[in-house]
Enzyme design. Structure first.
Site, PDB file in Angstrom:
ATOM      1  N   ASP A  32       0.845  -1.202   0.000  1.00 18.10           N
ATOM      2  CA  ASP A  32       0.000   0.000   0.000  1.00 18.10           C
ATOM      3  C   ASP A  32       0.880   1.252   0.000  1.00 18.10           C
ATOM      4  O   ASP A  32       1.391   1.646   1.050  1.00 18.10           O
ATOM      5  CB  ASP A  32      -0.895  -0.061   1.252  1.00 18.10           C
ATOM      6  CG  ASP A  32      -1.752   1.174   1.409  1.00 18.10           C
ATOM      7  OD1 ASP A  32      -1.933   1.916   0.413  1.00 18.10           O
ATOM      8  OD2 ASP A  32      -2.246   1.403   2.541  1.00 18.10           O
ATOM      9  N   ASP A  36      -3.632   4.126   2.451  1.00 16.01           N
ATOM     10  CA  ASP A  36      -5.081   4.214   2.709  1.00 16.01           C
ATOM     11  C   ASP A  36      -5.615   2.863   3.193  1.00 16.01           C
ATOM     12  O   ASP A  36      -6.819   2.689   3.350  1.00 16.01           O
ATOM     13  CB  ASP A  36      -5.823   4.670   1.443  1.00 16.01           C
ATOM     14  CG  ASP A  36      -5.725   3.649   0.303  1.00 16.01           C
ATOM     15  OD1 ASP A  36      -4.931   2.687   0.422  1.00 16.01           O
ATOM     16  OD2 ASP A  36      -6.429   3.821  -0.709  1.00 16.01           O
ATOM     17  N   ASP A  40      -1.925  -1.110  -3.780  1.00 21.10           N
ATOM     18  CA  ASP A  40      -2.127  -0.376  -5.031  1.00 21.10           C
ATOM     19  C   ASP A  40      -1.000  -0.652  -6.020  1.00 21.10           C
ATOM     20  O   ASP A  40      -0.013  -1.339  -5.704  1.00 21.10           O
ATOM     21  CB  ASP A  40      -2.258   1.129  -4.742  1.00 21.10           C
ATOM     22  CG  ASP A  40      -1.172   1.623  -3.804  1.00 21.10           C
ATOM     23  OD1 ASP A  40       0.005   1.277  -4.034  1.00 21.10           O
ATOM     24  OD2 ASP A  40      -1.495   2.333  -2.819  1.00 21.10           O
ATOM     25  N   ASP A 109      -5.924 -10.542 -15.079  1.00 26.28           N
ATOM     26  CA  ASP A 109      -7.070 -11.405 -14.840  1.00 26.28           C
ATOM     27  C   ASP A 109      -8.165 -10.994 -15.817  1.00 26.28           C
ATOM     28  O   ASP A 109      -8.393  -9.805 -16.014  1.00 26.28           O
ATOM     29  CB  ASP A 109      -7.567 -11.198 -13.404  1.00 26.28           C
ATOM     30  CG  ASP A 109      -7.944 -12.498 -12.742  1.00 26.28           C
ATOM     31  OD1 ASP A 109      -8.828 -13.188 -13.276  1.00 26.28           O
ATOM     32  OD2 ASP A 109      -7.366 -12.807 -11.687  1.00 26.28           O
ATOM     33  N   ASP A 217     -10.896 -16.119 -15.617  1.00 28.45           N
ATOM     34  CA  ASP A 217     -11.766 -16.501 -14.510  1.00 28.45           C
ATOM     35  C   ASP A 217     -12.890 -17.437 -14.987  1.00 28.45           C
ATOM     36  O   ASP A 217     -13.583 -17.129 -15.961  1.00 28.45           O
ATOM     37  CB  ASP A 217     -12.366 -15.213 -13.926  1.00 28.45           C
ATOM     38  CG  ASP A 217     -12.982 -15.413 -12.565  1.00 28.45           C
ATOM     39  OD1 ASP A 217     -12.242 -15.788 -11.637  1.00 28.45           O
ATOM     40  OD2 ASP A 217     -14.198 -15.193 -12.422  1.00 28.45           O
ATOM     41  N   GLU A 275      -9.068 -20.729 -15.656  1.00 25.65           N
ATOM     42  CA  GLU A 275      -9.521 -21.302 -14.386  1.00 25.65           C
ATOM     43  C   GLU A 275     -10.766 -22.140 -14.682  1.00 25.65           C
ATOM     44  O   GLU A 275     -11.729 -21.647 -15.263  1.00 25.65           O
ATOM     45  CB  GLU A 275      -9.866 -20.200 -13.386  1.00 25.65           C
ATOM     46  CG  GLU A 275     -10.175 -20.774 -12.016  1.00 25.65           C
ATOM     47  CD  GLU A 275     -11.133 -19.931 -11.194  1.00 25.65           C
ATOM     48  OE1 GLU A 275     -11.110 -20.034  -9.971  1.00 25.65           O
ATOM     49  OE2 GLU A 275     -11.918 -19.167 -11.787  1.00 25.65           O
ATOM     50  N   HIS A 347      -5.933 -16.769  -4.252  1.00 25.45           N
ATOM     51  CA  HIS A 347      -6.743 -15.880  -3.416  1.00 25.45           C
ATOM     52  C   HIS A 347      -8.061 -16.518  -2.980  1.00 25.45           C
ATOM     53  O   HIS A 347      -8.817 -15.893  -2.248  1.00 25.45           O
ATOM     54  CB  HIS A 347      -7.019 -14.587  -4.188  1.00 25.45           C
ATOM     55  CG  HIS A 347      -7.842 -14.851  -5.417  1.00 25.45           C
ATOM     56  ND1 HIS A 347      -7.332 -15.539  -6.504  1.00 25.45           N
ATOM     57  CD2 HIS A 347      -9.135 -14.571  -5.716  1.00 25.45           C
ATOM     58  CE1 HIS A 347      -8.292 -15.655  -7.418  1.00 25.45           C
ATOM     59  NE2 HIS A 347      -9.391 -15.077  -6.972  1.00 25.45           N
ATOM     60  N   ASP A 348      -8.357 -17.732  -3.446  1.00 25.61           N
ATOM     61  CA  ASP A 348      -9.592 -18.427  -3.063  1.00 25.61           C
ATOM     62  C   ASP A 348      -9.354 -19.575  -2.087  1.00 25.61           C
ATOM     63  O   ASP A 348     -10.311 -20.186  -1.609  1.00 25.61           O
ATOM     64  CB  ASP A 348     -10.277 -19.029  -4.304  1.00 25.61           C
ATOM     65  CG  ASP A 348     -10.805 -17.983  -5.266  1.00 25.61           C
ATOM     66  OD1 ASP A 348     -11.103 -16.858  -4.831  1.00 25.61           O
ATOM     67  OD2 ASP A 348     -10.920 -18.309  -6.468  1.00 25.61           O
TER      68      ASP A 348
HETATM   69  O1  TEU Z   1     -13.454 -18.426  -8.620  1.00 28.28           O
HETATM   70  C1  TEU Z   1     -14.164 -19.474  -9.187  1.00 28.28           C
HETATM   71  C2  TEU Z   1     -14.881 -20.324  -8.280  1.00 28.28           C
HETATM   72  O2  TEU Z   1     -15.432 -21.317  -8.686  1.00 28.28           O
HETATM   73  C3  TEU Z   1     -14.985 -19.935  -6.882  1.00 28.28           C
HETATM   74  O3  TEU Z   1     -16.299 -20.106  -6.515  1.00 28.28           O
HETATM   75  C4  TEU Z   1     -14.113 -20.754  -6.049  1.00 28.28           C
HETATM   76  O4  TEU Z   1     -14.336 -22.100  -6.290  1.00 28.28           O
HETATM   77  C5  TEU Z   1     -14.451 -20.453  -4.647  1.00 28.28           C
HETATM   78  O5  TEU Z   1     -14.052 -19.147  -4.430  1.00 28.28           O
HETATM   79  C6  TEU Z   1     -13.723 -21.334  -3.714  1.00 28.28           C
HETATM   80  O6  TEU Z   1     -14.151 -20.984  -2.443  1.00 28.28           O
HETATM   81  C7  TEU Z   1     -13.262 -17.300  -9.405  1.00 28.28           C
HETATM   82  C8  TEU Z   1     -12.372 -16.308  -8.684  1.00 28.28           C
HETATM   83  O7  TEU Z   1     -11.109 -16.867  -8.495  1.00 28.28           O
HETATM   84  C9  TEU Z   1     -13.039 -15.907  -7.406  1.00 28.28           C
HETATM   85  O8  TEU Z   1     -12.246 -15.074  -6.622  1.00 28.28           O
HETATM   86  C10 TEU Z   1     -14.330 -15.212  -7.769  1.00 28.28           C
HETATM   87  O9  TEU Z   1     -15.042 -14.909  -6.609  1.00 28.28           O
HETATM   88  C11 TEU Z   1     -15.198 -16.072  -8.679  1.00 28.28           C
HETATM   89  O10 TEU Z   1     -14.482 -16.676  -9.745  1.00 28.28           O
HETATM   90  C12 TEU Z   1     -16.249 -15.209  -9.314  1.00 28.28           C
HETATM   91  O11 TEU Z   1     -15.629 -14.321 -10.219  1.00 28.28           O
END
Ligand code: TEU
Length: 571
Positions: A32, A36, A40, A109, A217, A275, A347-348
């Site tokens: 950052d 804030d 960024d 992305d 995505d 993905e 990130h998921d």
């Molecule tokens: O994620 C795809 C997806 O299938 C998600 O539901 C994922 O399986 C879930 O987050 C797991 O807990 C992509 C992106 O990576 C995610 O960050 C987005 O929220 C999602 O698509 C919608 O764009």
């Protein structure tokens, strides 16, 4: 453009991404610069030397487009501008240039299964059936014989990924629209050629701007079965429509058209990674086929679902045999003709060291062991920010500590609708929430972890007082230095990139072992993926051939592996 500093020969250019290591940046949580509390683009520029030192070749930037940020940018309201939260388009141009000067590349992305409900295309589409973008989304009438807008009158029974029905009623149109994720993320209708044209034009605009590819995505969701039939019910009482949208009738046609319209006319090669939740090995091989594939690689989900029982909110213990078998299966299935992406984190996903490793007693050992097996597989490895220092899940104390739309939706559904015990729901969120991977990057031990001096948008993990970049960079034996060595090995040894894969059976469950062969060279990995030491019939492993280990040899003999010990031999 794509003329990074590093010189490439014509043959390297063919598939440069095969020898590359990708680093994913989740911009909100990386660095950052204006304090804030939200990361960024200028913050990223400041940290490029760090990424170069780590040895990475490509940055994947999670979305920085204009967005209402309902899903942290995976809800785009303008594909051709940067959200002011992250900076400006000029900041992004500066980042691209700074990345290229260092001989690295950058991919963006691409979130085109859906837009934000604030995207002008959708605002016009919902306002009128006469609008030019009227048919750019999936609009359907209520189920015949029902009262439109009342529960139960949705066009079909599909549930949305973030809870509830996948359909939202819009009185202005007197119709429902489809949203496979949150209601704020309406699905784009790819069956309309104008929609596809607009997306391809936008992609070309980005490539002209100089980026080196896209992470796409949920790209396997873009073609839906036009019948959209009811589907078998899942646990929360909605239909699981995956069979009708995760590998729809036009999926190959649309991706082939994208390739023709966007990538083929260009002299350069681009990294494209789709993905694909639910993709099978056979499908993945087709998507990534050396001759007729449409993408460089895909993200499959099988190995990150082994601790889930049916859905992600029901945890079960990961079985080591399943992990070994799954990893080896994907290596073998894509073989020579396809190409794998390799990842533990993004990130998921909760942090792998807390999930499949041991983030207390064997924190360093398990983080480095898991890294070793991943990076020495055949495919392109991805490092998610903080993975290279062994960042762990976060000790979220209360619901207030969570930010993620998926987590908050799940809590509301579980506690308010299904009357589950709030303590139990919090417990599963603590293990499974996507927020575990979204806490700020831990640069140093100071308050704010060197991420920000302001108030961070999500709490910093308190373990930053000892788990941070400053403590590990240049420190022999640290996870960071181990990742550097591992990445360097890929860059140095062609067998890591091009060698074939053969699973090795040691007769011991907790050992994952495999070989890679290229010409006269054989690389062998033995990894103990458990908290217990293990003895095995040593397979003529000699200290002389050892190129990498996360233990010192003095502690263990040739036929024994300490907890989470790995040994890599090349001969
Ligand atoms: O994620 C795809 C997806 O299938 C998600 O539901 C994922 O399986 C879930 O987050 C797991 O807990 C992509 C992106 O990576 C995610 O960050 C987005 O929220 C999602 O698509 C919608 O764009």
């Amino acid at each position: 453009m794509a003329t990074p500093g590093a010189v490439r020969s014509a043959s390297e250019n063919e598939a440069w991404w095969k020898s590359a290591v990708v680093y994913q940046i989740y911009p909100r949580s990386f660095a950052d610069s204006d304090n804030d509390g939200i990361g960024d683009l200028p913050g990223i520029v400041d940290r490029l030397d760090y990424l170069q030192e780590l040895g990475i070749d490509v940055i994947w930037l999670s979305p920085v487009y204009r967005s209402p940020q309902q899903d942290n940018g995976y809800d785009v309201s303008d594909y051709q501008d940067v959200d002011p939260l992250f900076g400006t388009l000029e900041d992004l141009d500066r980042l691209i240039a700074a990345v290229h000067v260092r001989g690295m590349r950058l991919i963006m992305d691409l979130v085109v299964n859906h837009t934000s409900d604030q995207h002008p295309w959708f605002l016009a589409s919902r306002a009128s059936r006469e609008a030019p973008t009227s048919d750019w989304y999936f609009w359907r009438d209520a189920r015949p014989g029902t009262v439109p807008g009342e529960p139960g009158s949705e066009p079909n029974n599909w549930g949305a990924s973030f809870g509830g029905s996948a359909w939202m009623w819009v009185p202005e149109r007197g119709q429902y629209y489809l949203h496979l994720f949150d209601p704020s993320q309406p699905d784009l209708n790819w069956d309309n050629p104008d929609t596809r044209e607009a997306i391809f034009t936008m992609m070309n605009w980005w490539l002209d701007r100089g980026i080196d590819g896209f992470r796409m995505d949920v790209i396997n969701f873009i073609s839906k079965d036009p019948e959209m039939p009811d589907a078998p019910l899942n646990r929360d009482g909605y239909g699981d429509g995956m069979a009708y949208f995760s590998y729809g009738p036009q999926i190959h046609a649309y991706l082939a058209e994208m390739k023709r319209r966007v990538f083929d006319p260009r002299p350069d090669t681009y990294l494209t990674v789709g993905e694909m939740p639910g993709v099978t090995p056979e499908q993945a091989r087709e998507f990534t086929h050396r001759e007729h594939g449409q993408l460089a690689m895909v993200f499959q989900y099988e190995h990150v679902f082994l601790d889930a029982d049916g859905d992600k909110w029901t945890q079960r213990r990961m079985n080591i045999n399943d992990l070994r078998d799954t990893l080896a299966k994907w290596q073998t299935a894509l073989g020579d003709s396809g190409w794998n992406s390799l990842y533990w984190n993004n990130h998921d996903q909760p942090r792998v060291v807390s999930r499949y490793g041991n983030d207390t007693t064997y924190w360093r050992e398990s983080a480095t062991a898991l890294a070793t097996v991943l990076h020495l597989h055949r495919g392109t490895p991805y490092v998610y920010q903080g993975e290279e220092i062994g960042m762990t899940n976060a000790p979220f104390a209360a619901l207030d500590d969570f930010r993620d739309i998926e987590s908050l939706d799940y809590y509301a559904k579980a506690v308010c609708t299904h009357h589950e015990d709030p303590a139990d729901v919090l417990d599963i969120l603590r293990r499974r929430s996507r927020d575990n991977s979204r806490t700020p990057m831990q640069w140093s031990a100071v308050p704010g972890a060197g991420f920000t001096t302001g108030s961070p948008w999500i709490g910093v993990n308190p373990n930053h007082n000892w788990l941070n970049v400053a403590a590990q960079r240049g420190t022999p034996g640290s996870i960071f230095e181990y990742y550097r060595a591992l990445i360097a090995l890929r860059h140095r040894l062609p067998v890591v990139v091009d060698g074939n894969f053969v699973a090795v059976h040691t007769g011991r469950d907790q050992i994952y072992a495999f070989r890679r062969h290229l010409g006269d060279t054989t690389l062998t990995v033995h990894a103990n993926l458990s908290d217990l030491p293990v003895s095995f019939d040593r397979d003529d492993l000699t200290a002389r051939d050892l190129v990498l280990t996360n233990y010192t040899l003095s502690r263990s003999g040739p036929g024994r592996l300490e907890p989470w010990e790995v040994r890599v031999h090349v001969r």
